[in-house]
Design an enzyme around this catalytic site. Structure first.
Site, PDB file in Angstrom:
ATOM      1  N   HIS A 237       0.817  -1.221   0.000  1.00 26.58           N
ATOM      2  CA  HIS A 237       0.000   0.000   0.000  1.00 26.58           C
ATOM      3  C   HIS A 237       0.853   1.276   0.000  1.00 26.58           C
ATOM      4  O   HIS A 237       0.673   2.167  -0.813  1.00 26.58           O
ATOM      5  CB  HIS A 237      -0.895   0.029   1.241  1.00 26.58           C
ATOM      6  CG  HIS A 237      -1.891  -1.072   1.296  1.00 26.58           C
ATOM      7  ND1 HIS A 237      -3.027  -1.100   0.535  1.00 26.58           N
ATOM      8  CD2 HIS A 237      -1.910  -2.206   2.037  1.00 26.58           C
ATOM      9  CE1 HIS A 237      -3.719  -2.197   0.813  1.00 26.58           C
ATOM     10  NE2 HIS A 237      -3.062  -2.886   1.714  1.00 26.58           N
ATOM     11  N   ASP A 238       1.766   1.355   0.962  1.00 29.44           N
ATOM     12  CA  ASP A 238       2.504   2.616   1.131  1.00 29.44           C
ATOM     13  C   ASP A 238       3.389   2.939  -0.066  1.00 29.44           C
ATOM     14  O   ASP A 238       3.620   4.125  -0.376  1.00 29.44           O
ATOM     15  CB  ASP A 238       3.342   2.561   2.421  1.00 29.44           C
ATOM     16  CG  ASP A 238       2.460   2.593   3.666  1.00 29.44           C
ATOM     17  OD1 ASP A 238       2.893   2.108   4.720  1.00 29.44           O
ATOM     18  OD2 ASP A 238       1.322   3.108   3.579  1.00 29.44           O
TER      19      ASP A 238
END
Ligand code: RIB
Ligand code: CA
Length: 307
Positions: A237-238
């Site tokens: 995600h990040d």
């Protein structure tokens, strides 16, 4: 426009770790500070992990300790997904480096003042507690921030009636609303990107075979249990938010109006981002898609820097 000066605020965390590796290996940005916040783990763990990551990635970037709990709620940690120490199956005994002398939000304010060029971007990959505290303590700092790129929320509730409980929002929704109210330009990178941006088990082996840093990531992934993608792989995600800064050309954006709403669920009420693409006024751009093959190629390229 290159996002030259960047301050990272994060809660490492396995996907934070992959995102930091990408950010510090890009020619397009310069990371001036890594500020940490409690979220995936306690602040003691996230600071320790961030310091260790600067050693692994061989970068001399200050790491600051930040908020140890949300603005007004009790902490909810994500040890299940990230492993008990937040680095999955990767364990380390020692950290040589010390945290920066200032703690966030003072450390972020200091870094902003150093870069008075007004083109400082904040890359937020955890709960927004530090950023909210920065705006409350130093209201003038909003003039020194060109935009905030953040991983968080869901761009749609996948048609379900129950709003999506994304971790970074759920941990500190009040902080996120303070940031939304600041009128600082926002780029939201929602959960849905992480549902397509994941490394399959075969790709994880390719990462392992790259070099020592790849082996460390492989160990992290062995205990990374992001139930959103399950056995399909490791959702990074990040890295979607970090790569929006380094390579915005591979992303598709749409304008929307973001606000925090609350949903009562049995005995507790949680906050989520209401993302309205049909509003007549907007306060953010939302990443709605990414060219996943180019995304992975960029990450492999950054990883091979350690050969
Ligand atoms: O929901 C995903 C987010 O929560 C990521 O930032 C992950 O590191 C966790 O903090
Ligand atoms: Ca994170």
């Amino acid at each position: 426009m290159k996002d030259y000066y960047v301050i990272i605020d994060c809660d490492p965390g396995i996907d934070d770790a992959m995102a930091i590796m990408n950010a510090v290996n890009s020619e397009n940005i310069e990371v001036k500070l890594i500020s940490t916040v409690s979220g995936n783990l306690t602040i003691e763990e996230t600071v320790r992990n961030a310091l260790k990551l600067t050693e692994i990635f061989n970068v001399d970037i200050p790491v600051a300790e930040g908020a140890r709990e949300p603005i007004k709620r009790q902490p909810i940690y994500a040890g299940l997904a990230q492993g008990t120490k937040g680095m999955g199956g990767y364990q380390f005994k020692t950290v040589k480096r010390e945290p920066f002398i200032l703690k966030s939000p003072d450390a972020i304010h200091y870094a902003l003042c150093q870069n008075m060029a007004r083109n400082t971007t904040i890359l937020c990959m955890g709960p927004m507690t530090n950023i909210a505290n920065l705006l409350l303590k130093y209201p003038e700092s909003r003039e020194m921030i060109s935009k905030i790129v953040f991983m968080g929320g869901s761009k749609d509730e996948n048609g379900s009636t129950v709003p999506y409980r994304e971790f970074n929002v759920a941990y500190d929704p009040e902080a996120m609303q303070i940031v939304f109210d600041s009128n600082i330009p926002l780029i939201m990178v929602p959960m849905e990107l992480g549902h397509i941006a994941y490394f399959t088990p075969e790709e994880q082996l390719k990462i392992k075979r790259a070099n020592k840093v790849g082996e460390i990531f492989y160990k992290m992934f062995t205990k990374y249990n992001d139930f959103h993608v399950g056995k399909l792989g490791a959702a990074v995600h990040d890295s979607c938010s970090a790569l929006f800064l380094t390579n915005p050309e591979i992303f598709t954006l749409e304008p929307a109006f973001l606000k925090i709403e609350y949903h009562k669920n049995n005995d507790n009420e949680y906050g989520y981002i209401k993302c309205d693409f049909n509003a007549n006024k907007t306060n953010a751009m939302v990443c709605v898609d990414v060219e996943i093959e180019k995304f992975k190629k960029i990450i492999y390229g950054n990883l091979f820097n350690y050969n």
